[in-house]
Scaffold this active site. Structure first.
Site, PDB file in Angstrom:
ATOM      1  N   LYS A 215     -28.953  11.064  47.511  1.00  0.00           N
ATOM      2  CA  LYS A 215     -28.975   9.614  47.753  1.00  0.00           C
ATOM      3  C   LYS A 215     -30.234   9.000  47.138  1.00  0.00           C
ATOM      4  O   LYS A 215     -30.171   7.971  46.464  1.00  0.00           O
ATOM      5  CB  LYS A 215     -28.956   9.347  49.251  1.00  0.00           C
ATOM      6  CG  LYS A 215     -29.427   7.959  49.656  1.00  0.00           C
ATOM      7  CD  LYS A 215     -29.417   7.722  51.135  1.00  0.00           C
ATOM      8  CE  LYS A 215     -30.650   8.113  51.858  1.00  0.00           C
ATOM      9  NZ  LYS A 215     -31.749   7.134  51.845  1.00  0.00           N
ATOM     10  N   ASN A 216     -31.378   9.655  47.327  1.00  0.00           N
ATOM     11  CA  ASN A 216     -32.655   9.065  46.902  1.00  0.00           C
ATOM     12  C   ASN A 216     -32.939   9.230  45.421  1.00  0.00           C
ATOM     13  O   ASN A 216     -33.974   8.795  44.930  1.00  0.00           O
ATOM     14  CB  ASN A 216     -33.808   9.610  47.756  1.00  0.00           C
ATOM     15  CG  ASN A 216     -33.719   9.074  49.178  1.00  0.00           C
ATOM     16  OD1 ASN A 216     -32.946   8.148  49.452  1.00  0.00           O
ATOM     17  ND2 ASN A 216     -34.470   9.658  50.086  1.00  0.00           N
TER      18      ASN A 216
ATOM     19  N   ARG B 135     -33.815  -0.296  52.606  1.00  0.00           N
ATOM     20  CA  ARG B 135     -35.130  -0.132  52.002  1.00  0.00           C
ATOM     21  C   ARG B 135     -35.043  -0.177  50.478  1.00  0.00           C
ATOM     22  O   ARG B 135     -35.918  -0.706  49.810  1.00  0.00           O
ATOM     23  CB  ARG B 135     -35.673   1.226  52.468  1.00  0.00           C
ATOM     24  CG  ARG B 135     -36.932   1.676  51.791  1.00  0.00           C
ATOM     25  CD  ARG B 135     -38.135   1.056  52.381  1.00  0.00           C
ATOM     26  NE  ARG B 135     -39.331   1.380  51.597  1.00  0.00           N
ATOM     27  CZ  ARG B 135     -40.474   0.719  51.709  1.00  0.00           C
ATOM     28  NH1 ARG B 135     -40.574  -0.285  52.524  1.00  0.00           N
ATOM     29  NH2 ARG B 135     -41.512   1.075  50.988  1.00  0.00           N
TER      30      ARG B 135
ATOM     31  N   CYS C 263     -38.180  -0.650  59.572  1.00  0.00           N
ATOM     32  CA  CYS C 263     -37.519   0.617  59.797  1.00  0.00           C
ATOM     33  C   CYS C 263     -38.049   1.192  61.114  1.00  0.00           C
ATOM     34  O   CYS C 263     -39.231   1.077  61.399  1.00  0.00           O
ATOM     35  CB  CYS C 263     -37.853   1.574  58.662  1.00  0.00           C
ATOM     36  SG  CYS C 263     -36.452   2.576  58.229  1.00  0.00           S
TER      37      CYS C 263
ATOM     38  N   ARG D 203     -43.512   0.378  56.622  1.00  0.00           N
ATOM     39  CA  ARG D 203     -42.884   0.632  55.317  1.00  0.00           C
ATOM     40  C   ARG D 203     -43.490  -0.353  54.310  1.00  0.00           C
ATOM     41  O   ARG D 203     -42.886  -1.325  53.938  1.00  0.00           O
ATOM     42  CB  ARG D 203     -41.360   0.466  55.391  1.00  0.00           C
ATOM     43  CG  ARG D 203     -40.649   1.306  56.415  1.00  0.00           C
ATOM     44  CD  ARG D 203     -40.760   2.788  56.169  1.00  0.00           C
ATOM     45  NE  ARG D 203     -40.157   3.285  54.957  1.00  0.00           N
ATOM     46  CZ  ARG D 203     -38.886   3.638  54.828  1.00  0.00           C
ATOM     47  NH1 ARG D 203     -38.065   3.469  55.839  1.00  0.00           N
ATOM     48  NH2 ARG D 203     -38.426   4.133  53.696  1.00  0.00           N
TER      49      ARG D 203
ATOM     50  N   ASP E  88     -46.910  -3.152  49.463  1.00  0.00           N
ATOM     51  CA  ASP E  88     -48.040  -3.811  48.811  1.00  0.00           C
ATOM     52  C   ASP E  88     -48.425  -3.160  47.483  1.00  0.00           C
ATOM     53  O   ASP E  88     -48.841  -3.844  46.544  1.00  0.00           O
ATOM     54  CB  ASP E  88     -49.243  -3.873  49.754  1.00  0.00           C
ATOM     55  CG  ASP E  88     -49.480  -2.543  50.474  1.00  0.00           C
ATOM     56  OD1 ASP E  88     -48.509  -1.787  50.656  1.00  0.00           O
ATOM     57  OD2 ASP E  88     -50.618  -2.256  50.833  1.00  0.00           O
TER      58      ASP E  88
ATOM     59  N   ASP F 207     -38.561  13.769  55.767  1.00  0.00           N
ATOM     60  CA  ASP F 207     -37.126  13.560  56.010  1.00  0.00           C
ATOM     61  C   ASP F 207     -36.455  14.786  56.614  1.00  0.00           C
ATOM     62  O   ASP F 207     -35.279  14.710  56.961  1.00  0.00           O
ATOM     63  CB  ASP F 207     -36.415  13.196  54.704  1.00  0.00           C
ATOM     64  CG  ASP F 207     -36.829  11.824  54.218  1.00  0.00           C
ATOM     65  OD1 ASP F 207     -36.486  11.473  53.077  1.00  0.00           O
ATOM     66  OD2 ASP F 207     -37.524  11.119  54.964  1.00  0.00           O
TER      67      ASP F 207
ATOM     68  N   ILE G 229     -46.734  11.235  57.395  1.00  0.00           N
ATOM     69  CA  ILE G 229     -46.301  10.206  56.439  1.00  0.00           C
ATOM     70  C   ILE G 229     -46.006   8.888  57.138  1.00  0.00           C
ATOM     71  O   ILE G 229     -46.499   7.833  56.734  1.00  0.00           O
ATOM     72  CB  ILE G 229     -45.048  10.686  55.647  1.00  0.00           C
ATOM     73  CG1 ILE G 229     -45.297  12.035  54.993  1.00  0.00           C
ATOM     74  CG2 ILE G 229     -44.604   9.610  54.649  1.00  0.00           C
ATOM     75  CD1 ILE G 229     -46.344  12.030  53.894  1.00  0.00           C
TER      76      ILE G 229
ATOM     77  N   ARG H 282     -25.028   6.362  56.120  1.00  0.00           N
ATOM     78  CA  ARG H 282     -25.850   5.783  55.048  1.00  0.00           C
ATOM     79  C   ARG H 282     -26.284   6.866  54.075  1.00  0.00           C
ATOM     80  O   ARG H 282     -26.546   6.594  52.914  1.00  0.00           O
ATOM     81  CB  ARG H 282     -27.099   5.124  55.658  1.00  0.00           C
ATOM     82  CG  ARG H 282     -26.863   3.892  56.465  1.00  0.00           C
ATOM     83  CD  ARG H 282     -28.193   3.295  56.927  1.00  0.00           C
ATOM     84  NE  ARG H 282     -29.145   3.337  55.826  1.00  0.00           N
ATOM     85  CZ  ARG H 282     -30.459   3.609  55.985  1.00  0.00           C
ATOM     86  NH1 ARG H 282     -30.934   3.850  57.181  1.00  0.00           N
ATOM     87  NH2 ARG H 282     -31.272   3.635  54.957  1.00  0.00           N
TER      88      ARG H 282
HETATM   89  C1  EPZ Z   1     -38.854   7.182  50.150  1.00  0.00           C
HETATM   90  O1  EPZ Z   1     -39.137   6.000  50.887  1.00  0.00           O
HETATM   91  C2  EPZ Z   1     -37.522   7.673  50.683  1.00  0.00           C
HETATM   92  N1  EPZ Z   1     -36.491   6.651  50.437  1.00  0.00           N
HETATM   93  C3  EPZ Z   1     -37.628   7.968  52.186  1.00  0.00           C
HETATM   94  O2  EPZ Z   1     -36.393   8.539  52.608  1.00  0.00           O
HETATM   95  C4  EPZ Z   1     -38.741   8.998  52.400  1.00  0.00           C
HETATM   96  O3  EPZ Z   1     -38.903   9.209  53.791  1.00  0.00           O
HETATM   97  C5  EPZ Z   1     -40.056   8.472  51.807  1.00  0.00           C
HETATM   98  O4  EPZ Z   1     -39.866   8.168  50.409  1.00  0.00           O
HETATM   99  C6  EPZ Z   1     -41.188   9.470  51.922  1.00  0.00           C
HETATM  100  O5  EPZ Z   1     -40.837  10.651  51.268  1.00  0.00           O
HETATM  101  C7  EPZ Z   1     -35.997   6.502  49.193  1.00  0.00           C
HETATM  102  O6  EPZ Z   1     -36.382   7.190  48.255  1.00  0.00           O
HETATM  103  C8  EPZ Z   1     -34.949   5.447  49.021  1.00  0.00           C
HETATM  104  P1  EPZ Z   1     -43.037   5.654  50.389  1.00  0.00           P
HETATM  105  P2  EPZ Z   1     -40.316   5.013  50.392  1.00  0.00           P
HETATM  106  O7  EPZ Z   1     -43.195   4.397  49.618  1.00  0.00           O
HETATM  107  O8  EPZ Z   1     -40.448   5.066  48.924  1.00  0.00           O
HETATM  108  C9  EPZ Z   1     -46.749   3.715  52.639  1.00  0.00           C
HETATM  109  C10 EPZ Z   1     -34.461   8.712  53.889  1.00  0.00           C
HETATM  110  O9  EPZ Z   1     -34.283   9.098  55.047  1.00  0.00           O
HETATM  111  N2  EPZ Z   1     -46.683   2.702  51.565  1.00  0.00           N
HETATM  112  O10 EPZ Z   1     -43.246   6.959  49.688  1.00  0.00           O
HETATM  113  O11 EPZ Z   1     -40.065   3.719  51.044  1.00  0.00           O
HETATM  114  C11 EPZ Z   1     -45.516   3.635  53.528  1.00  0.00           C
HETATM  115  O12 EPZ Z   1     -45.706   2.677  54.538  1.00  0.00           O
HETATM  116  C12 EPZ Z   1     -35.628   7.800  53.578  1.00  0.00           C
HETATM  117  O13 EPZ Z   1     -33.745   9.027  52.902  1.00  0.00           O
HETATM  118  C13 EPZ Z   1     -47.529   1.601  51.625  1.00  0.00           C
HETATM  119  O14 EPZ Z   1     -48.339   1.469  52.551  1.00  0.00           O
HETATM  120  O15 EPZ Z   1     -41.589   5.694  51.033  1.00  0.00           O
HETATM  121  C14 EPZ Z   1     -45.387   5.043  54.077  1.00  0.00           C
HETATM  122  O16 EPZ Z   1     -46.240   5.191  55.202  1.00  0.00           O
HETATM  123  C15 EPZ Z   1     -36.411   7.459  54.827  1.00  0.00           C
HETATM  124  N3  EPZ Z   1     -47.459   0.650  50.643  1.00  0.00           N
HETATM  125  C16 EPZ Z   1     -45.909   5.919  52.930  1.00  0.00           C
HETATM  126  O17 EPZ Z   1     -46.681   5.040  52.088  1.00  0.00           O
HETATM  127  C17 EPZ Z   1     -46.564   0.747  49.604  1.00  0.00           C
HETATM  128  O18 EPZ Z   1     -46.528  -0.159  48.727  1.00  0.00           O
HETATM  129  C18 EPZ Z   1     -44.823   6.566  52.098  1.00  0.00           C
HETATM  130  O19 EPZ Z   1     -43.945   5.547  51.700  1.00  0.00           O
HETATM  131  C19 EPZ Z   1     -45.712   1.870  49.559  1.00  0.00           C
HETATM  132  C20 EPZ Z   1     -45.796   2.841  50.556  1.00  0.00           C
END
Ligand code: EPZ
Length: 419
Positions: A24-25, A94, A118, A123, A126, A306, A328, A399
């Site tokens: 999916k991702n 997301r 979420c 999430r 920025d 995950d 995370i 989903r």
């Molecule tokens: C991806 O989400 C995945 N989703 C998530 O899978 C997965 O849990 C996550 O990566 C971590 O591996 C998809 O790929 C569609 P991040 P993403 O940006 O990209 C902080 C599932 O179940 N952050 O890597 O949204 C954020 O708050 C889903 O399939 C900022 O602060 O995650 C988090 O604490 C759930 N500012 C951490 O970094 C930003 O601009 C990781 O977030 C971006 C992120």
């Protein structure tokens, strides 16, 4: 959708083969990347899950001639017919954030609803905004919408303040059509990003990952045709591998990429579970005297956040005291309360979960699923629990897990959807 209630009669010993679907991702950024070309884009091994359908509908709403059949997406976006991706269509998934980079690169303007809050915690987006602004985009928040525009994106040198999967994907896509080159540092290492890079390079992009977390992109004026196959889903793989460790099941997980969940497999070996990998298949022989472990979720290649909820179920079934540190997300233990309602003994202390096993789980009515991976964990719990469990909000599962009830029934599970 919310009415979907899953009923599971637990305690059955499961056996047989389960075939892993596309990731999916990887499919979600792959679909967003179709915006970068006005030629046909074919993507195979796409899981037909709700988040993918939402992205397809959103692309169609802005002018894509797109369809999915037998896990193959055929798309052609000759011209962008609308700049607005309505919240009615993308709702709060997301992945809607992944429209920002490609739409700015292709169209110079996009209005898209903000990605949903979420239940797993903060999430942030920025980093996405910061990098796109550096590339020459103006980004404003209007109500619940992100409004982004540019007269043309330029390549940048940028170091992500923190590892972000979709942030890395967004900026790679934007930079693919930017003026000049980009050097991105502290990029995430998840394999779905490399699957996207591979797809984009086949479309004519020029992207190279150097010494792990640096990615160099040379902007092109346009991208073209591609025929791309999505990698197997490593989180679905890990979910079924953990199921295979439970209840003296005999399950072979087929057609996957075992190396993508090496950290999980190493943890299972530390628990003295018999894991056999043969090409794309993973065979598990459960050990009723498996050992407790202390683990921590990390960015790739560490233990994926995950898979945290699913592993927690296995640890409730393990004699002794285990511990999971969730590093995370800051609110990703909602499943623990529900597992405790079923008889588990899990204590939460900030981002540490302490699991005291081995506890027998008893089936319960109206177990609440909070997010996609917590739902999967509750399904695992219900499958080993004694008696009947019903899980509310189980639309979450659909989903991200393709044909989950069918795959489980094929293994001998008693599971059905109550409307
Ligand atoms: C991806 O989400 C995945 N989703 C998530 O899978 C997965 O849990 C996550 O990566 C971590 O591996 C998809 O790929 C569609 P991040 P993403 O940006 O990209 C902080 C599932 O179940 N952050 O890597 O949204 C954020 O708050 C889903 O399939 C900022 O602060 O995650 C988090 O604490 C759930 N500012 C951490 O970094 C930003 O601009 C990781 O977030 C971006 C992120």
């Amino acid at each position: 959708m919310d009415s979907k209630i899953l009923e599971i009669i637990g305690g059955k010993r499961l056996r047989g083969e389960v075939f892993i679907s596309g990731a999916k991702n990887a499919a979600l950024p792959g679909l967003a990347a179709t915006l970068l070309s006005s030629e046909p884009v074919n993507i195979s091994n796409v899981p037909e899950v709700d988040d993918v359908i939402v992205m397809i509908n959103a692309l169609r709403s802005i002018g894509a001639d797109i369809d999915i059949k037998n896990n193959i997406v055929k798309s052609e976006i000759k011209e962008i017919k609308s700049n607005i991706i309505s919240g009615d269509i993308v709702g709060s998934i997301r992945a809607s954030i992944l429209f920002l980079g490609p739409m700015l690169a292709r169209n110079g303007f996009v209005k898209v609803s903000q990605p949903g809050g979420c239940p797993i915690g903060h999430r942030g987006v920025d980093y996405h905004f910061e990098a796109l602004k550096l590339m020459g985009a103006d980004i404003e928040i209007e109500g619940n919408d992100i409004v982004a525009k540019t007269n043309g994106l330029s390549g940048i040198e940028y170091t992500f303040p923190g590892k972000t999967v979709t942030g890395t994907e967004n900026i790679i896509m934007a930079a693919s059509l930017a003026e000049g080159s980009s050097v991105l540092k502290n990029c995430a290492l998840e394999p779905e990003i490399d699957d996207l890079i591979w797809m984009l390079n086949k479309m004519g992009a020029d992207i190279e990952r150097k010494d792990n977390d640096t990615i160099i992109i040379k902007g092109q004026t346009s991208l073209g045709f591609v025929d791309h196959r999505i990698i197997p889903d490593r989180i679905e793989t890990g979910t079924y591998v953990i199921l295979a460790c439970l209840n003296n099941n005999r399950i072979v997980v087929k057609d996957t990429r075992p190396e993508l969940i090496k950290t999980l497999l190493d943890i299972l070996k530390r628990m003295e579970i018999d894991v056999t990998v043969k090409e794309g298949d993973i065979r598990i022989k459960p050990n009723e005297n498996m050992l407790p472990v202390n683990v921590e979720t990390e960015t790739y290649p560490g233990l994926p956040t995950d898979l945290q909820a699913q592993l927690m179920v296995l640890l409730t079934n393990t004699e002794g005291a285990s511990q999971i540190k969730e590093s995370i997300f800051n609110n990703r233990f909602n499943h623990a309360n529900e597992l405790n309602r079923m008889g588990a003994n899990i204590g939460i202390d900030g981002n540490i979960a302490r699991i005291n096993g081995k506890t027998k789980l008893i089936g319960k009515e109206n177990i609440i699923a909070s997010d996609l991976r917590a739902s999967a964990a509750l399904v695992l719990g219900a499958l080993i629990a004694e008696g009947r469990t019903t899980i509310k909000n189980s639309f979450q599962l659909f989903r991200g897990y393709e044909r989950l009830p069918e795959k489980l029934r094929h293994l001998g599970a008693e599971i059905r959807i109550l409307d």
